[in-house]
Design a protein around this motif. Structure first.
Motif, PDB file in Angstrom:
ATOM      1  N   THR A 117      -9.598   1.443 -41.263  1.00  0.00           N
ATOM      2  CA  THR A 117     -10.013   2.846 -41.380  1.00  0.00           C
ATOM      3  C   THR A 117      -8.902   3.796 -40.931  1.00  0.00           C
ATOM      4  O   THR A 117      -9.124   5.008 -40.877  1.00  0.00           O
ATOM      5  CB  THR A 117     -11.277   3.113 -40.555  1.00  0.00           C
TER       6      THR A 117
ATOM      7  N   LEU B  29     -13.440  -0.123 -48.760  1.00  0.00           N
ATOM      8  CA  LEU B  29     -13.097  -0.693 -47.455  1.00  0.00           C
ATOM      9  C   LEU B  29     -13.901  -1.942 -47.134  1.00  0.00           C
ATOM     10  O   LEU B  29     -13.593  -2.638 -46.159  1.00  0.00           O
ATOM     11  CB  LEU B  29     -13.357   0.333 -46.333  1.00  0.00           C
TER      12      LEU B  29
ATOM     13  N   VAL C 237     -18.062   3.831 -48.900  1.00  0.00           N
ATOM     14  CA  VAL C 237     -16.880   3.138 -48.364  1.00  0.00           C
ATOM     15  C   VAL C 237     -16.631   1.823 -49.106  1.00  0.00           C
ATOM     16  O   VAL C 237     -16.105   0.878 -48.540  1.00  0.00           O
ATOM     17  CB  VAL C 237     -17.013   2.887 -46.843  1.00  0.00           C
TER      18      VAL C 237
ATOM     19  N   ASP D 183      -6.003   6.281 -41.145  1.00  0.00           N
ATOM     20  CA  ASP D 183      -5.673   7.294 -42.162  1.00  0.00           C
ATOM     21  C   ASP D 183      -6.793   7.522 -43.170  1.00  0.00           C
ATOM     22  O   ASP D 183      -6.541   7.917 -44.315  1.00  0.00           O
ATOM     23  CB  ASP D 183      -4.377   6.936 -42.913  1.00  0.00           C
ATOM     24  N   ARG D 184      -8.024   7.312 -42.763  1.00  0.00           N
ATOM     25  CA  ARG D 184      -9.177   7.610 -43.616  1.00  0.00           C
ATOM     26  C   ARG D 184      -9.869   8.856 -43.064  1.00  0.00           C
ATOM     27  O   ARG D 184      -9.772   9.153 -41.876  1.00  0.00           O
ATOM     28  CB  ARG D 184     -10.180   6.445 -43.628  1.00  0.00           C
TER      29      ARG D 184
ATOM     30  N   GLN E 115     -15.669   8.764 -43.459  1.00  0.00           N
ATOM     31  CA  GLN E 115     -15.606   7.341 -43.796  1.00  0.00           C
ATOM     32  C   GLN E 115     -15.572   6.485 -42.534  1.00  0.00           C
ATOM     33  O   GLN E 115     -16.213   5.437 -42.473  1.00  0.00           O
ATOM     34  CB  GLN E 115     -14.396   7.044 -44.666  1.00  0.00           C
ATOM     35  N   LYS E 116     -14.847   6.931 -41.516  1.00  0.00           N
ATOM     36  CA  LYS E 116     -14.821   6.214 -40.242  1.00  0.00           C
ATOM     37  C   LYS E 116     -16.213   6.176 -39.632  1.00  0.00           C
ATOM     38  O   LYS E 116     -16.657   5.141 -39.126  1.00  0.00           O
ATOM     39  CB  LYS E 116     -13.845   6.877 -39.269  1.00  0.00           C
TER      40      LYS E 116
END
Length: 59
Positions: free
Chosen positions: A12, A53, A50, A14-15, A19-20
């Protein structure tokens, strides 16, 4: 409801914050960590947000 296994496959870093937060709400946070959850519309929406990911499988 069917159960699904969600595995985090990407970081995660640089997201965006949302989204984190979604990854954390799913119970993930480390690469290769997996959770088994009920496939509800709420969980499906989070996974869709997401999907780049995580990896999703039938449990």
């Amino acid at each position: 409801m069917a159960k699904i296994k969600i595995t985090q496959v990407k970081s995660t870093i640089d997201r965006p914050k949302d989204q984190k937060a979604t990854i954390t709400a799913l119970g993930l946070g480390r690469i290769s960590k997996s959770v088994v959850v009920e496939n509800t519309p709420q969980i499906a929406g989070m996974v869709n947000k997401v999907n780049h990911l995580v990896k999703v499988e039938e449990a």
